[in-house]
Scaffold this active site. Sequence first.
Site, short mmCIF file in Angstrom:
data_model
loop_
_atom_site.label_atom_id
_atom_site.label_comp_id
_atom_site.label_asym_id
_atom_site.label_seq_id
_atom_site.Cartn_x
_atom_site.Cartn_y
_atom_site.Cartn_z
N GLY A 95 0.85 -1.18 0.00
CA GLY A 95 0.00 0.00 0.00
C GLY A 95 0.88 1.23 0.00
N LYS A 96 0.30 2.38 -0.17
CA LYS A 96 1.07 3.62 -0.07
C LYS A 96 0.08 4.74 0.19
CE LYS A 96 5.41 4.91 -0.52
NZ LYS A 96 6.57 4.09 -0.14
N GLY A 97 0.56 5.78 0.88
CA GLY A 97 -0.31 6.91 1.15
C GLY A 97 0.43 8.22 0.99
#
Length: 399
Positions: A95-97
């Site tokens: 994931g990444k934010g």
Amino acid sequence: MLSTAQNLIRQAGRKLGLDDETIEKVISSNAEHIFEVSLKDGRSFPAYRVQHNNKRGPYKGGIRFHPEVDLDEVRALATLMSFKTAAVGLPFGGGKGGVSVDPRQLNKEELEHISREYVRHLQPHIGPDKDVPAPDVNTNPAIIDWMVDEYQVLTGDKSGASFTGKSLEHGGSLGRDAATGRGGVIVLGQYLKRHKTDRPLTYAVQGYGNVGSFFAALAAGIHPNWQLVAASDSQTALYNPDGLAAEELAQFKAAGGRFSNYEGDKLQKLTNEDLLELDIDVLVLAALGDAVNKSNVGHIKAKYIVEMANGPVSDEALETLEQAGVVVLPDILANAGGVIVSYLEWVQNKNNEHWHLQKVNDQLKDYLVKATDEIIDLAKKHKVPLKQAAIMKGLLALS
Ligand code: NAD
């Protein structure tokens, strides 16, 4: 960036004989959370969390605060995280934010407010067994400590396993600060060991920051026959064909020094471009993406390149280097040390344990030696470069 990542995956998938439907399924993200975080004065900033794939475990990946963060970049980085965790055998997904904000324009209270707001929006979708974020560009243990605290206020979770990259006082792991640089040393060392190359080597580090300086300082202790001859920060490259003192340079940078002000016997000052073109054995790229690209690839003389930054060798340059027989140790393997120790932090938090440094470093080494061996073997089996083999390893685990 997104199309580059996806093209690499499509190429590797076809080489493995996977059908288009399977490949496109692996490429697509499971969920995208798009929202805004606001300050009390009304300013608001676009915010994202892309949850790419959780087939192997909770989503894992950093949160960056940067004005250029956009959905495509976050999608690409989330995708690469799934491949990185799979390539090194962690029971995590990707994931990444990010928040599209310039943190230099915020005071400390505003930074804390944005960090806590980010968690308030995402809380139903994250957590120790769902999605475990970490620091990335312009985020650090202090920001993560606020985020963990906010998560705890909202949910009552006291494990600290909701985020990694915490400060040591708040459940962070020993060894995390050096993990990415240490990982690069392990991967290069294992590659050379497998290819029975134990002769003395000269090398240069582009980007003597956290990753680059730990790489060089640790390499000096573990591999005294690797000689650091050049190192750069954003302005200046230092070059001494007789060798540079890695630890001394690390301390100089850690104290806020600039290489333009560093003096020493026989020291030459070069540009960053000059550093890339030196006649050395190994080039360690620990600064930015696309450092080696179409325009400078023809001048590269190193025989090995270690991708410590994300994507420091562009697609076109990679093809040219591969044709010229240059070995590129790919980012999803070479810079995976950080996420491996993040995983070890999460394990410690889940079990309410605090491991000593040696245990963390031993486990980091075990993961990376195994992953390096497997990727070398896959590259040989399919007669492909290491980059493609690393993506293949991810694809085999994710499809
Ligand atoms: P950092 O900010 O501590 O260090 C970056 C270094 O690069 C600094 O010395 C800076 O002066 C130098 N630099 C900046 N622009 C440059 C340029 N144009 N030419 C040469 N040098 C330049 O960052 P870091 O944490 O060491 O990360 C380095 C790279 O590794 C980044 O691309 C990051 O995304 C990647 N990475 C970091 C980690 C981690 O655990 N820190 C993990 C995976 C990947």
